[in-house]
Write a protein that holds these residues in place. Structure first.
Motif, PDB file in Angstrom:
ATOM      1  N   LYS A 175       0.852  -1.183   0.000  1.00  0.00           N
ATOM      2  CA  LYS A 175       0.000   0.000   0.000  1.00  0.00           C
ATOM      3  C   LYS A 175       0.893   1.239   0.000  1.00  0.00           C
ATOM      4  O   LYS A 175       1.862   1.322   0.743  1.00  0.00           O
ATOM      5  CB  LYS A 175      -0.910  -0.002   1.222  1.00  0.00           C
ATOM      6  N   LYS A 176       0.566   2.176  -0.851  1.00  0.00           N
ATOM      7  CA  LYS A 176       1.350   3.402  -0.946  1.00  0.00           C
ATOM      8  C   LYS A 176       0.986   4.335   0.202  1.00  0.00           C
ATOM      9  O   LYS A 176      -0.165   4.368   0.648  1.00  0.00           O
ATOM     10  CB  LYS A 176       1.089   4.114  -2.276  1.00  0.00           C
ATOM     11  N   ALA A 177       1.975   5.068   0.662  1.00  0.00           N
ATOM     12  CA  ALA A 177       1.743   6.054   1.729  1.00  0.00           C
ATOM     13  C   ALA A 177       1.153   7.317   1.119  1.00  0.00           C
ATOM     14  O   ALA A 177       1.474   7.702  -0.008  1.00  0.00           O
ATOM     15  CB  ALA A 177       3.051   6.376   2.437  1.00  0.00           C
ATOM     16  N   GLN A 178       0.294   7.947   1.867  1.00  0.00           N
ATOM     17  CA  GLN A 178      -0.352   9.180   1.394  1.00  0.00           C
ATOM     18  C   GLN A 178       0.283  10.373   2.100  1.00  0.00           C
ATOM     19  O   GLN A 178       0.565  10.322   3.299  1.00  0.00           O
ATOM     20  CB  GLN A 178      -1.845   9.133   1.695  1.00  0.00           C
ATOM     21  N   ILE A 179       0.524  11.436   1.349  1.00  0.00           N
ATOM     22  CA  ILE A 179       1.033  12.678   1.931  1.00  0.00           C
ATOM     23  C   ILE A 179       0.185  13.833   1.428  1.00  0.00           C
ATOM     24  O   ILE A 179      -0.499  13.726   0.411  1.00  0.00           O
ATOM     25  CB  ILE A 179       2.525  12.925   1.578  1.00  0.00           C
ATOM     26  N   SER A 180       0.259  14.916   2.143  1.00  0.00           N
ATOM     27  CA  SER A 180      -0.401  16.148   1.702  1.00  0.00           C
ATOM     28  C   SER A 180       0.671  17.122   1.260  1.00  0.00           C
ATOM     29  O   SER A 180       1.658  17.335   1.977  1.00  0.00           O
ATOM     30  CB  SER A 180      -1.212  16.773   2.835  1.00  0.00           C
ATOM     31  N   VAL A 181       0.469  17.673   0.097  1.00  0.00           N
ATOM     32  CA  VAL A 181       1.443  18.609  -0.458  1.00  0.00           C
ATOM     33  C   VAL A 181       0.705  19.883  -0.847  1.00  0.00           C
ATOM     34  O   VAL A 181      -0.384  19.820  -1.421  1.00  0.00           O
ATOM     35  CB  VAL A 181       2.135  18.002  -1.703  1.00  0.00           C
ATOM     36  N   TYR A 182       1.285  21.004  -0.532  1.00  0.00           N
ATOM     37  CA  TYR A 182       0.694  22.280  -0.890  1.00  0.00           C
ATOM     38  C   TYR A 182       1.444  22.835  -2.092  1.00  0.00           C
ATOM     39  O   TYR A 182       2.670  22.982  -2.052  1.00  0.00           O
ATOM     40  CB  TYR A 182       0.764  23.273   0.281  1.00  0.00           C
ATOM     41  N   LEU A 183       0.718  23.102  -3.166  1.00  0.00           N
ATOM     42  CA  LEU A 183       1.316  23.637  -4.391  1.00  0.00           C
ATOM     43  C   LEU A 183       0.695  24.993  -4.691  1.00  0.00           C
ATOM     44  O   LEU A 183      -0.501  25.204  -4.460  1.00  0.00           O
ATOM     45  CB  LEU A 183       1.053  22.686  -5.574  1.00  0.00           C
ATOM     46  N   ASP A 184       1.501  25.873  -5.229  1.00  0.00           N
ATOM     47  CA  ASP A 184       0.925  27.150  -5.647  1.00  0.00           C
ATOM     48  C   ASP A 184       0.027  26.884  -6.864  1.00  0.00           C
ATOM     49  O   ASP A 184       0.201  25.889  -7.566  1.00  0.00           O
ATOM     50  CB  ASP A 184       2.018  28.189  -5.944  1.00  0.00           C
ATOM     51  N   PRO A 185      -0.933  27.758  -7.103  1.00  0.00           N
ATOM     52  CA  PRO A 185      -1.903  27.510  -8.174  1.00  0.00           C
ATOM     53  C   PRO A 185      -1.262  27.291  -9.554  1.00  0.00           C
ATOM     54  O   PRO A 185      -1.727  26.458 -10.327  1.00  0.00           O
ATOM     55  CB  PRO A 185      -2.781  28.762  -8.168  1.00  0.00           C
TER      56      PRO A 185
ATOM     57  N   ALA B   9      -1.802  19.533 -13.441  1.00  0.00           N
ATOM     58  CA  ALA B   9      -3.090  19.069 -13.971  1.00  0.00           C
ATOM     59  C   ALA B   9      -3.059  18.993 -15.496  1.00  0.00           C
ATOM     60  O   ALA B   9      -3.522  18.011 -16.086  1.00  0.00           O
ATOM     61  CB  ALA B   9      -4.204  19.997 -13.500  1.00  0.00           C
ATOM     62  N   ASP B  10      -2.485  20.013 -16.136  1.00  0.00           N
ATOM     63  CA  ASP B  10      -2.399  20.012 -17.599  1.00  0.00           C
ATOM     64  C   ASP B  10      -1.542  18.850 -18.106  1.00  0.00           C
ATOM     65  O   ASP B  10      -1.909  18.168 -19.061  1.00  0.00           O
ATOM     66  CB  ASP B  10      -1.823  21.336 -18.106  1.00  0.00           C
ATOM     67  N   TYR B  11      -0.392  18.649 -17.466  1.00  0.00           N
ATOM     68  CA  TYR B  11       0.513  17.573 -17.892  1.00  0.00           C
ATOM     69  C   TYR B  11      -0.155  16.217 -17.721  1.00  0.00           C
ATOM     70  O   TYR B  11      -0.093  15.357 -18.605  1.00  0.00           O
ATOM     71  CB  TYR B  11       1.822  17.644 -17.091  1.00  0.00           C
ATOM     72  N   ALA B  12      -0.806  16.004 -16.564  1.00  0.00           N
ATOM     73  CA  ALA B  12      -1.484  14.729 -16.306  1.00  0.00           C
ATOM     74  C   ALA B  12      -2.606  14.502 -17.313  1.00  0.00           C
ATOM     75  O   ALA B  12      -2.795  13.382 -17.805  1.00  0.00           O
ATOM     76  CB  ALA B  12      -2.027  14.711 -14.878  1.00  0.00           C
TER      77      ALA B  12
ATOM     78  N   GLN C  83      -2.704  12.508 -11.527  1.00  0.00           N
ATOM     79  CA  GLN C  83      -1.761  13.521 -11.041  1.00  0.00           C
ATOM     80  C   GLN C  83      -0.813  12.929 -10.009  1.00  0.00           C
ATOM     81  O   GLN C  83       0.368  13.282  -9.968  1.00  0.00           O
ATOM     82  CB  GLN C  83      -2.518  14.705 -10.447  1.00  0.00           C
ATOM     83  N   SER C  84      -1.300  12.021  -9.183  1.00  0.00           N
ATOM     84  CA  SER C  84      -0.447  11.424  -8.145  1.00  0.00           C
ATOM     85  C   SER C  84       0.695  10.629  -8.775  1.00  0.00           C
ATOM     86  O   SER C  84       1.814  10.624  -8.256  1.00  0.00           O
ATOM     87  CB  SER C  84      -1.268  10.549  -7.201  1.00  0.00           C
ATOM     88  N   LEU C  85       0.441   9.967  -9.904  1.00  0.00           N
ATOM     89  CA  LEU C  85       1.490   9.211 -10.578  1.00  0.00           C
ATOM     90  C   LEU C  85       2.566  10.159 -11.133  1.00  0.00           C
ATOM     91  O   LEU C  85       3.763   9.884 -11.022  1.00  0.00           O
ATOM     92  CB  LEU C  85       0.896   8.365 -11.711  1.00  0.00           C
ATOM     93  N   ILE C  86       2.133  11.268 -11.715  1.00  0.00           N
ATOM     94  CA  ILE C  86       3.080  12.266 -12.246  1.00  0.00           C
ATOM     95  C   ILE C  86       3.907  12.851 -11.103  1.00  0.00           C
ATOM     96  O   ILE C  86       5.131  12.966 -11.190  1.00  0.00           O
ATOM     97  CB  ILE C  86       2.335  13.390 -13.004  1.00  0.00           C
ATOM     98  N   ALA C  87       3.232  13.206  -9.994  1.00  0.00           N
ATOM     99  CA  ALA C  87       3.937  13.783  -8.840  1.00  0.00           C
ATOM    100  C   ALA C  87       4.919  12.771  -8.256  1.00  0.00           C
ATOM    101  O   ALA C  87       6.051  13.117  -7.900  1.00  0.00           O
ATOM    102  CB  ALA C  87       2.936  14.244  -7.786  1.00  0.00           C
TER     103      ALA C  87
ATOM    104  N   ALA D 209      10.454  11.075  -7.309  1.00  0.00           N
ATOM    105  CA  ALA D 209      11.456  10.011  -7.428  1.00  0.00           C
ATOM    106  C   ALA D 209      12.641  10.472  -8.267  1.00  0.00           C
ATOM    107  O   ALA D 209      13.797  10.211  -7.929  1.00  0.00           O
ATOM    108  CB  ALA D 209      10.822   8.762  -8.033  1.00  0.00           C
ATOM    109  N   SER D 210      12.360  11.184  -9.351  1.00  0.00           N
ATOM    110  CA  SER D 210      13.437  11.687 -10.206  1.00  0.00           C
ATOM    111  C   SER D 210      14.281  12.709  -9.459  1.00  0.00           C
ATOM    112  O   SER D 210      15.511  12.705  -9.551  1.00  0.00           O
ATOM    113  CB  SER D 210      12.841  12.323 -11.463  1.00  0.00           C
ATOM    114  N   PHE D 211      13.627  13.565  -8.696  1.00  0.00           N
ATOM    115  CA  PHE D 211      14.335  14.603  -7.949  1.00  0.00           C
ATOM    116  C   PHE D 211      15.231  13.986  -6.868  1.00  0.00           C
ATOM    117  O   PHE D 211      16.344  14.458  -6.629  1.00  0.00           O
ATOM    118  CB  PHE D 211      13.325  15.561  -7.314  1.00  0.00           C
ATOM    119  N   LEU D 212      14.757  12.924  -6.237  1.00  0.00           N
ATOM    120  CA  LEU D 212      15.505  12.294  -5.145  1.00  0.00           C
ATOM    121  C   LEU D 212      16.488  11.230  -5.625  1.00  0.00           C
ATOM    122  O   LEU D 212      17.267  10.706  -4.831  1.00  0.00           O
ATOM    123  CB  LEU D 212      14.521  11.669  -4.144  1.00  0.00           C
TER     124      LEU D 212
END
Length: 128
Positions: free
Chosen positions: A6-16, A23-26, A33-37, A42-45
């Motif tokens: 089971k994947k862990a859930q987090i809350s992330v605050y993004l500017d509009p 949203a556009d990319y997804a 959107q969660s898969l893109i995020a 993962a790429s960043f880390l």
């Protein structure tokens, strides 16, 4: 089959703006959107992310270096062309007798001013 973790859930605050981009990319990729995020985080880390960024920057710098080399070459060709033209023009244009030379100098001053004004107008229009 092994049970899925089971994947862990987090809350992330993004500017509009960032949220809109996500949203556009997804939507374009027809992916959640969660898969893109998740992929972006993962790429960043990723330990090789810094190396990938460095390689991308190095490639971009190489491209800029090549463009600069072409610009330098083109500029030297242009300058050499002008030098050859001026030498040719000076060697083939006969000198004028003094009374005609004074009248020509007076006319040349006006023509030069008109040339500089026309050049200024053209440069003010910006690159073509």
């Amino acid at each position: 089959m092994a049970p899925r973790k089971k994947k862990a859930q987090i809350s992330v605050y993004l500017d509009p703006e960032t949220m809109g981009l996500l949203a556009d990319y997804a939507a374009r990729r027809d992916q959640p959107q969660s898969l893109i995020a998740e992929a972006a985080i993962a790429s960043f880390l990723s330990p090789d992310a810094a190396e990938q960024r460095e390689a991308a920057v190095a490639k971009r710098l190489d491209q800029l270096d090549q463009r600069m080399a072409r610009l330098e070459r083109d500029l030297s060709i242009s300058v050499e062309t002008l030098v050859v033209f001026v030498r040719f023009w000076l060697s083939t244009t006969p000198t004028l007798p003094e009374p005609a030379a004074q009248a020509t100098r007076a006319k040349a001053g006006g023509r030069y001013e008109a040339f500089v004004a026309a050049l200024g107008r053209r440069l003010a229009k910006g690159p073509r």
